[in-house]
Write a protein that holds these residues in place. Structure first.
Motif, PDB file in Angstrom:
ATOM      1  N   ALA A 190       0.741  -1.039   0.070  1.00  0.00           N
ATOM      2  CA  ALA A 190       0.061   0.000   0.112  1.00  0.00           C
ATOM      3  C   ALA A 190       0.849   1.255  -0.017  1.00  0.00           C
ATOM      4  O   ALA A 190       1.987   1.256   0.439  1.00  0.00           O
ATOM      5  N   GLU A 191       0.364   2.401  -0.528  1.00  0.00           N
ATOM      6  CA  GLU A 191       1.133   3.622  -0.523  1.00  0.00           C
ATOM      7  C   GLU A 191       1.149   4.434   0.623  1.00  0.00           C
ATOM      8  O   GLU A 191      -0.030   4.423   1.209  1.00  0.00           O
ATOM      9  N   VAL A 192       2.111   4.698   1.157  1.00  0.00           N
ATOM     10  CA  VAL A 192       2.189   5.661   2.404  1.00  0.00           C
ATOM     11  C   VAL A 192       2.887   6.779   2.343  1.00  0.00           C
ATOM     12  O   VAL A 192       3.992   6.877   1.804  1.00  0.00           O
ATOM     13  N   LYS A 193       2.031   7.915   2.442  1.00  0.00           N
ATOM     14  CA  LYS A 193       2.568   9.326   1.920  1.00  0.00           C
ATOM     15  C   LYS A 193       2.069  10.422   2.975  1.00  0.00           C
ATOM     16  O   LYS A 193       1.218  10.312   3.628  1.00  0.00           O
ATOM     17  N   THR A 194       3.009  11.388   3.217  1.00  0.00           N
ATOM     18  CA  THR A 194       2.290  12.578   3.956  1.00  0.00           C
ATOM     19  C   THR A 194       1.836  13.583   3.203  1.00  0.00           C
ATOM     20  O   THR A 194       1.873  13.587   2.010  1.00  0.00           O
ATOM     21  N   ALA A 195       0.947  14.484   3.707  1.00  0.00           N
ATOM     22  CA  ALA A 195       0.219  15.643   3.238  1.00  0.00           C
ATOM     23  C   ALA A 195       0.951  16.862   3.384  1.00  0.00           C
ATOM     24  O   ALA A 195       1.143  17.439   4.464  1.00  0.00           O
ATOM     25  N   GLY A 196       1.711  17.174   2.205  1.00  0.00           N
ATOM     26  CA  GLY A 196       2.714  18.562   2.320  1.00  0.00           C
ATOM     27  C   GLY A 196       3.846  18.320   3.222  1.00  0.00           C
ATOM     28  O   GLY A 196       4.427  17.109   3.054  1.00  0.00           O
ATOM     29  N   THR A 197       4.274  19.193   3.749  1.00  0.00           N
ATOM     30  CA  THR A 197       5.376  19.258   4.558  1.00  0.00           C
ATOM     31  C   THR A 197       5.367  18.691   6.022  1.00  0.00           C
ATOM     32  O   THR A 197       6.249  18.182   6.736  1.00  0.00           O
ATOM     33  N   SER A 198       4.097  18.532   6.535  1.00  0.00           N
ATOM     34  CA  SER A 198       3.837  18.135   7.837  1.00  0.00           C
ATOM     35  C   SER A 198       3.644  16.510   7.869  1.00  0.00           C
ATOM     36  O   SER A 198       3.319  15.942   6.727  1.00  0.00           O
ATOM     37  N   GLN A 199       4.232  15.917   8.869  1.00  0.00           N
ATOM     38  CA  GLN A 199       4.367  14.727   8.800  1.00  0.00           C
ATOM     39  C   GLN A 199       3.285  13.955   9.888  1.00  0.00           C
ATOM     40  O   GLN A 199       3.291  13.016  10.352  1.00  0.00           O
ATOM     41  N   ALA A 200       2.352  14.881  10.335  1.00  0.00           N
ATOM     42  CA  ALA A 200       1.382  14.742  11.315  1.00  0.00           C
ATOM     43  C   ALA A 200       0.213  13.830  10.458  1.00  0.00           C
ATOM     44  O   ALA A 200      -0.465  13.187  11.119  1.00  0.00           O
ATOM     45  N   LYS A 201       0.068  14.328   9.459  1.00  0.00           N
ATOM     46  CA  LYS A 201      -1.048  13.683   8.465  1.00  0.00           C
ATOM     47  C   LYS A 201      -0.253  12.667   7.578  1.00  0.00           C
ATOM     48  O   LYS A 201       0.714  12.864   6.779  1.00  0.00           O
ATOM     49  N   VAL A 202      -0.979  11.537   7.744  1.00  0.00           N
ATOM     50  CA  VAL A 202      -0.406  10.363   6.744  1.00  0.00           C
ATOM     51  C   VAL A 202      -1.421   9.769   5.980  1.00  0.00           C
ATOM     52  O   VAL A 202      -2.512   9.180   6.674  1.00  0.00           O
ATOM     53  N   THR A 203      -1.296   9.515   4.581  1.00  0.00           N
ATOM     54  CA  THR A 203      -2.456   9.109   3.911  1.00  0.00           C
ATOM     55  C   THR A 203      -2.028   7.649   3.365  1.00  0.00           C
ATOM     56  O   THR A 203      -0.949   7.256   2.991  1.00  0.00           O
ATOM     57  N   TYR A 204      -3.006   6.930   3.720  1.00  0.00           N
ATOM     58  CA  TYR A 204      -2.814   5.339   3.270  1.00  0.00           C
ATOM     59  C   TYR A 204      -3.571   5.082   2.220  1.00  0.00           C
ATOM     60  O   TYR A 204      -4.815   5.109   2.127  1.00  0.00           O
ATOM     61  N   GLU A 205      -2.849   4.674   0.986  1.00  0.00           N
ATOM     62  CA  GLU A 205      -3.711   4.175  -0.377  1.00  0.00           C
ATOM     63  C   GLU A 205      -3.488   2.855  -0.818  1.00  0.00           C
ATOM     64  O   GLU A 205      -2.447   2.431  -1.112  1.00  0.00           O
ATOM     65  N   GLY A 206      -4.720   2.110  -1.009  1.00  0.00           N
ATOM     66  CA  GLY A 206      -4.545   0.692  -1.560  1.00  0.00           C
ATOM     67  C   GLY A 206      -5.258   0.701  -2.968  1.00  0.00           C
ATOM     68  O   GLY A 206      -5.572   1.571  -3.590  1.00  0.00           O
ATOM     69  N   ALA A 207      -4.902  -0.333  -3.635  1.00  0.00           N
ATOM     70  CA  ALA A 207      -5.691  -0.577  -5.118  1.00  0.00           C
ATOM     71  C   ALA A 207      -6.954  -0.542  -5.359  1.00  0.00           C
ATOM     72  O   ALA A 207      -7.531  -0.092  -6.073  1.00  0.00           O
ATOM     73  N   ALA A 208      -7.672  -1.378  -4.132  1.00  0.00           N
ATOM     74  CA  ALA A 208      -9.030  -1.556  -4.526  1.00  0.00           C
ATOM     75  C   ALA A 208      -9.749  -0.515  -3.330  1.00  0.00           C
ATOM     76  O   ALA A 208      -9.176  -0.471  -2.414  1.00  0.00           O
ATOM     77  N   PRO A 209     -10.814   0.003  -3.761  1.00  0.00           N
ATOM     78  CA  PRO A 209     -11.811   0.838  -2.972  1.00  0.00           C
ATOM     79  C   PRO A 209     -12.260  -0.029  -1.870  1.00  0.00           C
ATOM     80  O   PRO A 209     -12.597  -1.129  -2.023  1.00  0.00           O
ATOM     81  N   LEU A 210     -12.369   0.456  -0.651  1.00  0.00           N
ATOM     82  CA  LEU A 210     -12.864   0.020   0.642  1.00  0.00           C
ATOM     83  C   LEU A 210     -14.238   0.613   0.878  1.00  0.00           C
ATOM     84  O   LEU A 210     -14.352   1.693   1.326  1.00  0.00           O
ATOM     85  N   ILE A 211     -15.272  -0.313   1.392  1.00  0.00           N
ATOM     86  CA  ILE A 211     -16.574   0.229   1.532  1.00  0.00           C
ATOM     87  C   ILE A 211     -16.450   0.517   3.158  1.00  0.00           C
ATOM     88  O   ILE A 211     -16.448  -0.225   3.892  1.00  0.00           O
ATOM     89  N   PHE A 212     -17.054   1.713   3.584  1.00  0.00           N
ATOM     90  CA  PHE A 212     -17.047   2.007   4.847  1.00  0.00           C
ATOM     91  C   PHE A 212     -18.621   2.499   5.261  1.00  0.00           C
ATOM     92  O   PHE A 212     -18.718   2.722   6.366  1.00  0.00           O
ATOM     93  N   GLY A 213     -19.616   2.546   4.275  1.00  0.00           N
ATOM     94  CA  GLY A 213     -20.880   3.104   4.757  1.00  0.00           C
ATOM     95  C   GLY A 213     -21.835   2.304   3.497  1.00  0.00           C
ATOM     96  O   GLY A 213     -21.373   2.150   2.481  1.00  0.00           O
ATOM     97  N   PHE A 214     -23.054   1.991   4.210  1.00  0.00           N
ATOM     98  CA  PHE A 214     -24.120   1.422   2.870  1.00  0.00           C
ATOM     99  C   PHE A 214     -25.370   1.843   3.499  1.00  0.00           C
ATOM    100  O   PHE A 214     -25.786   2.162   4.469  1.00  0.00           O
ATOM    101  N   GLN A 215     -26.330   1.882   2.389  1.00  0.00           N
ATOM    102  CA  GLN A 215     -27.729   2.093   2.400  1.00  0.00           C
ATOM    103  C   GLN A 215     -28.422   0.836   2.168  1.00  0.00           C
ATOM    104  O   GLN A 215     -28.192   0.206   1.486  1.00  0.00           O
ATOM    105  N   ALA A 216     -29.595   0.609   3.071  1.00  0.00           N
ATOM    106  CA  ALA A 216     -30.201  -0.715   2.851  1.00  0.00           C
ATOM    107  C   ALA A 216     -31.767  -0.469   3.024  1.00  0.00           C
ATOM    108  O   ALA A 216     -32.440   0.441   3.957  1.00  0.00           O
ATOM    109  N   VAL A 217     -32.718  -0.776   2.221  1.00  0.00           N
ATOM    110  CA  VAL A 217     -34.055  -0.385   2.375  1.00  0.00           C
ATOM    111  C   VAL A 217     -34.870  -2.006   2.834  1.00  0.00           C
ATOM    112  O   VAL A 217     -34.289  -2.971   2.365  1.00  0.00           O
TER     113      VAL A 217
END
Length: 337
Positions: A190-217
């Motif tokens: 997975a790709e690990v990178k920082t946002a800008g010059t700050s290393q307080a924010k770290v972004t993790y990015e994978g190849a496949a999208p991950l579902i974190f919410g859904f609607q159902a009826v």
């Protein structure tokens, strides 16, 4: 996260249920059954319904979910945040990894969602399909659950390939994390990178999208026919009344506990499954037992040999009788002389 978390609040406002650990394998047109606060996967909609004259609803193109993009969660206790992050990285890489060593200076972690996509089906198409379709009675219990209004169908999901964390120290002050160490642990999975010059924010990015919410009826059936997808009360909010015309699944807790999803829905368990499959060919014991049945065939031939000897015994007896009958004939001839 708790009920007061801004992300959870936003998702609930849009009738989205939050998946505790983001994952793959959740998609519209899957059926769920609700028991308490747990949701159990039943199968695909075409496994319970036989299409009539109306086709299965088509999944629309992915769209930007503007309502959640850029939203930040509240600061989570470090142990809770790292547990959530570990689940996300595990879903991305298929391996359970501990990146806590990179967050040694942090006391709390917050999450931010970017580039979130929304996938959904038309609820009007869904209603038309279910009205024309017939229930497959061979499905058994799930078919009966429809009459009891226990079955839900997923109509929309939100997903992302990237998740950003922000580390904070005591008092909410941003603190840098050890990005090189984290990158070494994750490797190239997975790709690990920082946002800008700050290393307080770290972004993790994978190849496949991950579902974190859904609607159902919820589906309402009576006598094997669709009554409708129950309408939402008008006082539950104008936005939801316009965009979601049916009764949406709403859980009591902050997260949806999904159970019984297909094995390919989660990446991590795939490796154990492959090992089990590899062991199957080794079970050739039954074939060996079959080979040992050769002595039984010999035993079967033994009676056949005895049966072959019997005709010779009968022939002997017949010969003896003939010999006995001939003897009196000779005596009679002697008397005549």
């Amino acid at each position: 996260m708790g009920n007061s978390d801004p992300i959870l609040t936003t998702l609930k406002d849009f009738s989205y249920n939050v998946v505790r650990i983001p994952r793959t394998g959740i998609r519209p047109l899957q059926l769920l059954v609700k028991r308490g606060n747990d949701l159990t996967f039943l199968g695909e909609i075409t496994e319970l319904f036989r299409p009539g004259g109306v086709p299965v609803p088509t999944l629309g193109p992915d769209e930007q979910a503007a309502f959640i993009n850029g939203k930040r969660s509240r600061d989570l206790e470090l142990s809770v945040g790292l547990s959530l992050l570990g689940g996300i990285i595990g879903a991305m890489t298929g391996t359970k990894l501990d990146v806590g060593v990179g967050y040694k200076r942090a006391k709390a972690v917050a999450f931010e969602f970017n580039d979130v996509k929304q996938s959904q089906i038309s609820q009007i198409q869904l209603s038309r399909f279910l009205t024309a379709a017939t229930i497959d009675s061979s499905a058994g219990p799930p078919a009966r659950m429809l009459e009891e209004d226990q079955v839900y169908v997923i109509t929309s999901t939100i997903k992302s390939t990237k998740f950003t964390t922000e580390a904070t120290a005591a008092g909410g002050v941003a603190v840098n994390v050890d990005v090189p160490v984290i990158q070494q642990i994750v490797g190239g999975r997975a790709e690990v990178k920082t946002a800008g010059t700050s290393q307080a924010k770290v972004t993790y990015e994978g190849a496949a999208p991950l579902i974190f919410g859904f609607q159902a009826v919820r589906l309402e059936f009576e006598g094997g026919r669709l009554i409708g997808l129950k309408q939402v009360k008008s006082d539950e909010g104008a936005l939801r009344a316009l965009e979601a015309e049916y009764e949406m699944l709403e859980l009591d807790g902050p997260f949806a506990n999904l159970k019984g999803l297909p094995e390919d829905a989660v990446r991590a368990p795939r490796k154990p499954a492959a090992k089990k499959a590899a062991k199957k060919p080794a079970k050739k014991a039954p074939a060996k037992k079959a080979a040992k049945k050769a002595p039984a065939k010999k035993a079967a031939k033994a009676p056949a040999k005895k049966a072959a000897k019997k005709p010779s015994t009968k022939a002997t007896k017949k010969a003896t009788k003939k010999a006995t009958k001939k003897a009196p004939a000779r005596k009679a001839g002697a008397r005549r002389r």
